[in-house]
Design a protein around this motif. Structure first.
Motif, PDB file in Angstrom:
ATOM      1  N   ALA A   1      49.781  30.791 -78.490  1.00  0.00           N
ATOM      2  CA  ALA A   1      49.664  29.964 -77.290  1.00  0.00           C
ATOM      3  C   ALA A   1      51.019  29.745 -76.634  1.00  0.00           C
ATOM      4  O   ALA A   1      51.134  29.718 -75.403  1.00  0.00           O
ATOM      5  N   THR A   2      52.075  29.610 -77.438  1.00  0.00           N
ATOM      6  CA  THR A   2      53.416  29.454 -76.879  1.00  0.00           C
ATOM      7  C   THR A   2      53.876  30.732 -76.202  1.00  0.00           C
ATOM      8  O   THR A   2      54.521  30.691 -75.141  1.00  0.00           O
ATOM      9  N   ALA A   3      53.546  31.875 -76.789  1.00  0.00           N
ATOM     10  CA  ALA A   3      53.874  33.157 -76.152  1.00  0.00           C
ATOM     11  C   ALA A   3      53.190  33.267 -74.791  1.00  0.00           C
ATOM     12  O   ALA A   3      53.801  33.710 -73.806  1.00  0.00           O
ATOM     13  N   LEU A   4      51.933  32.854 -74.720  1.00  0.00           N
ATOM     14  CA  LEU A   4      51.223  32.870 -73.429  1.00  0.00           C
ATOM     15  C   LEU A   4      51.922  31.955 -72.428  1.00  0.00           C
ATOM     16  O   LEU A   4      52.066  32.304 -71.249  1.00  0.00           O
ATOM     17  N   ALA A   5      52.345  30.768 -72.883  1.00  0.00           N
ATOM     18  CA  ALA A   5      53.007  29.825 -71.984  1.00  0.00           C
ATOM     19  C   ALA A   5      54.323  30.392 -71.453  1.00  0.00           C
ATOM     20  O   ALA A   5      54.667  30.201 -70.279  1.00  0.00           O
ATOM     21  N   LEU A   6      55.075  31.085 -72.302  1.00  0.00           N
ATOM     22  CA  LEU A   6      56.327  31.687 -71.858  1.00  0.00           C
ATOM     23  C   LEU A   6      56.085  32.718 -70.762  1.00  0.00           C
ATOM     24  O   LEU A   6      56.795  32.755 -69.746  1.00  0.00           O
ATOM     25  N   LEU A   7      55.080  33.547 -70.946  1.00  0.00           N
ATOM     26  CA  LEU A   7      54.783  34.571 -69.941  1.00  0.00           C
ATOM     27  C   LEU A   7      54.183  33.958 -68.680  1.00  0.00           C
ATOM     28  O   LEU A   7      54.477  34.402 -67.565  1.00  0.00           O
ATOM     29  N   ASP A   8      53.360  32.925 -68.842  1.00  0.00           N
ATOM     30  CA  ASP A   8      52.772  32.262 -67.676  1.00  0.00           C
ATOM     31  C   ASP A   8      53.836  31.574 -66.831  1.00  0.00           C
ATOM     32  O   ASP A   8      53.629  31.328 -65.627  1.00  0.00           O
ATOM     33  N   ALA A   9      54.982  31.227 -67.441  1.00  0.00           N
ATOM     34  CA  ALA A   9      56.045  30.529 -66.715  1.00  0.00           C
ATOM     35  C   ALA A   9      56.877  31.458 -65.833  1.00  0.00           C
ATOM     36  O   ALA A   9      57.657  30.991 -65.001  1.00  0.00           O
ATOM     37  N   LEU A  10      56.736  32.763 -66.008  1.00  0.00           N
ATOM     38  CA  LEU A  10      57.465  33.703 -65.160  1.00  0.00           C
ATOM     39  C   LEU A  10      56.922  33.637 -63.741  1.00  0.00           C
ATOM     40  O   LEU A  10      55.718  33.490 -63.539  1.00  0.00           O
ATOM     41  N   PRO A  11      57.786  33.764 -62.717  1.00  0.00           N
ATOM     42  CA  PRO A  11      57.314  33.693 -61.333  1.00  0.00           C
ATOM     43  C   PRO A  11      56.278  34.757 -61.000  1.00  0.00           C
ATOM     44  O   PRO A  11      55.361  34.521 -60.216  1.00  0.00           O
ATOM     45  N   ALA A  12      56.424  35.928 -61.602  1.00  0.00           N
ATOM     46  CA  ALA A  12      55.471  37.025 -61.394  1.00  0.00           C
ATOM     47  C   ALA A  12      55.517  37.920 -62.627  1.00  0.00           C
ATOM     48  O   ALA A  12      56.565  38.037 -63.269  1.00  0.00           O
ATOM     49  N   PRO A  13      54.393  38.542 -62.979  1.00  0.00           N
ATOM     50  CA  PRO A  13      54.403  39.439 -64.138  1.00  0.00           C
ATOM     51  C   PRO A  13      55.376  40.596 -63.913  1.00  0.00           C
ATOM     52  O   PRO A  13      55.328  41.252 -62.873  1.00  0.00           O
ATOM     53  N   PRO A  14      56.284  40.856 -64.853  1.00  0.00           N
ATOM     54  CA  PRO A  14      57.233  41.958 -64.684  1.00  0.00           C
ATOM     55  C   PRO A  14      56.526  43.309 -64.705  1.00  0.00           C
ATOM     56  O   PRO A  14      55.586  43.516 -65.462  1.00  0.00           O
ATOM     57  N   ASP A  15      56.987  44.223 -63.852  1.00  0.00           N
ATOM     58  CA  ASP A  15      56.382  45.543 -63.788  1.00  0.00           C
ATOM     59  C   ASP A  15      57.377  46.602 -64.249  1.00  0.00           C
ATOM     60  O   ASP A  15      58.426  46.293 -64.815  1.00  0.00           O
ATOM     61  N   ALA A  16      57.039  47.871 -63.996  1.00  0.00           N
ATOM     62  CA  ALA A  16      57.838  48.987 -64.508  1.00  0.00           C
ATOM     63  C   ALA A  16      59.249  49.014 -63.935  1.00  0.00           C
ATOM     64  O   ALA A  16      60.130  49.667 -64.488  1.00  0.00           O
ATOM     65  N   ARG A  17      59.485  48.314 -62.825  1.00  0.00           N
ATOM     66  CA  ARG A  17      60.827  48.301 -62.228  1.00  0.00           C
ATOM     67  C   ARG A  17      61.734  47.255 -62.868  1.00  0.00           C
ATOM     68  O   ARG A  17      62.943  47.240 -62.614  1.00  0.00           O
ATOM     69  N   ALA A  18      61.168  46.391 -63.689  1.00  0.00           N
ATOM     70  CA  ALA A  18      61.911  45.248 -64.215  1.00  0.00           C
ATOM     71  C   ALA A  18      62.480  45.531 -65.600  1.00  0.00           C
ATOM     72  O   ALA A  18      61.972  46.364 -66.351  1.00  0.00           O
ATOM     73  N   ARG A  19      63.561  44.793 -65.918  1.00  0.00           N
ATOM     74  CA  ARG A  19      64.126  44.784 -67.259  1.00  0.00           C
ATOM     75  C   ARG A  19      64.045  43.357 -67.774  1.00  0.00           C
ATOM     76  O   ARG A  19      64.467  42.414 -67.100  1.00  0.00           O
ATOM     77  N   VAL A  20      63.515  43.211 -68.984  1.00  0.00           N
ATOM     78  CA  VAL A  20      63.307  41.882 -69.557  1.00  0.00           C
ATOM     79  C   VAL A  20      63.993  41.824 -70.921  1.00  0.00           C
ATOM     80  O   VAL A  20      63.863  42.739 -71.739  1.00  0.00           O
ATOM     81  N   LEU A  21      64.715  40.728 -71.161  1.00  0.00           N
ATOM     82  CA  LEU A  21      65.329  40.481 -72.456  1.00  0.00           C
ATOM     83  C   LEU A  21      64.471  39.472 -73.215  1.00  0.00           C
ATOM     84  O   LEU A  21      64.173  38.387 -72.702  1.00  0.00           O
ATOM     85  N   VAL A  22      64.065  39.824 -74.433  1.00  0.00           N
ATOM     86  CA  VAL A  22      63.321  38.916 -75.291  1.00  0.00           C
ATOM     87  C   VAL A  22      64.221  38.540 -76.467  1.00  0.00           C
ATOM     88  O   VAL A  22      64.542  39.387 -77.301  1.00  0.00           O
TER      89      VAL A  22
END
Length: 368
Positions: free
Chosen positions: A157-178
């Protein structure tokens, strides 16, 4: 009136790991072999015979820091579980005809979590039976073991909340640090990012020994978390901090692109110590991270901290994602019920991989 499963005899007493005062697990937990089995106490309550329990740091925070005035003792440890329904209240749906997907007749395999409010009143999962409201459970994913399902509720549920907090879902053009890509929350975040359509490029931070786990979960690149300081500037579209690194946030201007749409999303600063002073320091950092202006030394990036509550909606999302093959629980170790203290010691060491799971009891024939 509770409706029990005819093939299962519900005993009067059970084994449970209990506490009677605040402190670290090694100092306060005791294994009781004669604890009363809880009763179905409302028309929407469910009695569950527990199979597995997954540990998470939030329960240790409550164990060590929740004021005694807010707790009821004796109390049973832990919140996240999987198991089998053995009795239900009169208003619990038991038919797929009237409640597709959310029916819980005795014998149904489920996973769920004890809510914080009830946990502070003494209810816990590290026992052979637990009673929770039907809103706190979901049917176990058909493609998951009981051990894996126990790891889903709070961390998932916390993982879902972290992703839901992003302004927009990252796509193939994006770089994300976890950050913390192999931890209890981070390995779920990584999988959810990696299994999206047109996934972003994911860099995960973890220990060198966990690099292969991070790649298995979906990281395209892996960086040893001890080697962040002094690296060349890397421009990410988003940073998801599943560990709570204050040092990473303070250095975020070197890692995160500026401007609208680029955000640092965090579970909040990790406690440096399970003490009142440690908790106060973490609260101060939370406030400063969110509100300190740049001219006073604040970080010139957008900061969001999430707080997730487990409910029926999130549990159903997790069940669906698991059944779609987008989510698996990486189990960092499994311990027998009587050896639960060994799992707590590893969790306290802050370097656990995936989820640490305690096997409470083996299932009886017909319960799987």
């Amino acid at each position: 009136m509770a409706s029990p499963q005819p093939s299962i005899t519900i005993p009067h007493f059970m084994r449970a790991w209990t506490l009677t005062h605040r402190g670290l697990p090694r100092d306060i937990l005791q294994l009781s072999s004669h604890y009363p089995v809880p009763q179905v106490d409302s028309e929407t309550a469910v009695l569950i015979r527990i199979s597995h329990v997954a540990l998470h740091p939030g329960t240790i925070i409550m164990m060590t820091l929740a004021p005694s005035l807010l707790r009821r003792f004796p109390s049973i440890a832990e919140t996240d579980f999987s198991g089998t329904v053995v009795a239900v209240g009169a208003q619990v749906p038991v038919s797929a005809t009237s409640h597709p997907g959310r029916y819980f007749s005795p014998g149904t395999a489920v996973f769920g979590s004890v809510p914080v409010s009830k946990h502070l009143q003494g209810c816990g999962a590290l026992a052979e039976y637990v009673v929770v409201d039907v809103t706190q459970i979901a049917r176990k994913p058909v493609n998951m073991s009981f051990a894996a399902a126990a790891g889903l509720p709070v961390s998932g549920a916390t993982a879902l909340a972290l992703l839901d907090a992003l302004p927009a879902p990252p796509d193939a053009r994006a770089r994300v640090l976890v950050n913390g890509a192999c931890g209890g929350i981070g390995h779920f975040v990584t999988q959810l990012l990696a299994t999206r359509e047109n996934p972003a490029t994911i860099m995960g931070t973890c220990s060198e020994s966990s690099a292969e786990v991070a790649r298995t979960c979906g990281c395209h690149e892996v960086l040893d978390y001890r080697n962040l300081t002094g690296r060349e500037k890397l421009a990410f579209d988003a940073i998801i901090d599943a560990f709570g690194s204050q040092a990473l946030w303070r250095d975020a201007a070197r890692w995160l692109k500026p401007g609208q749409g680029h955000v640092y999303v965090s579970v909040g600063p990790a406690l440096e110590a399970y003490t009142v002073a440690g908790a106060v320091a973490a609260l101060v950092r939370q406030v400063l991270n969110r509100f300190m202006p740049v001219w006073m030394g604040g970080v010139d990036r957008e900061y969001k901290q999430v707080l997730s509550v487990v409910d029926a909606g999130k549990l159903e999302r997790l069940r669906q994602l698991a059944e779609e093959g987008r989510l698996e629980t990486w189990i960092g170790g499994t311990w027998a019920f009587e050896n639960a203290m060994q799992a707590f010691e590893i969790l306290l060491g802050r370097h656990a991989k995936g989820k640490l799971v305690v096997r409470v009891q083996d299932l009886a024939p017909g319960e799987d």
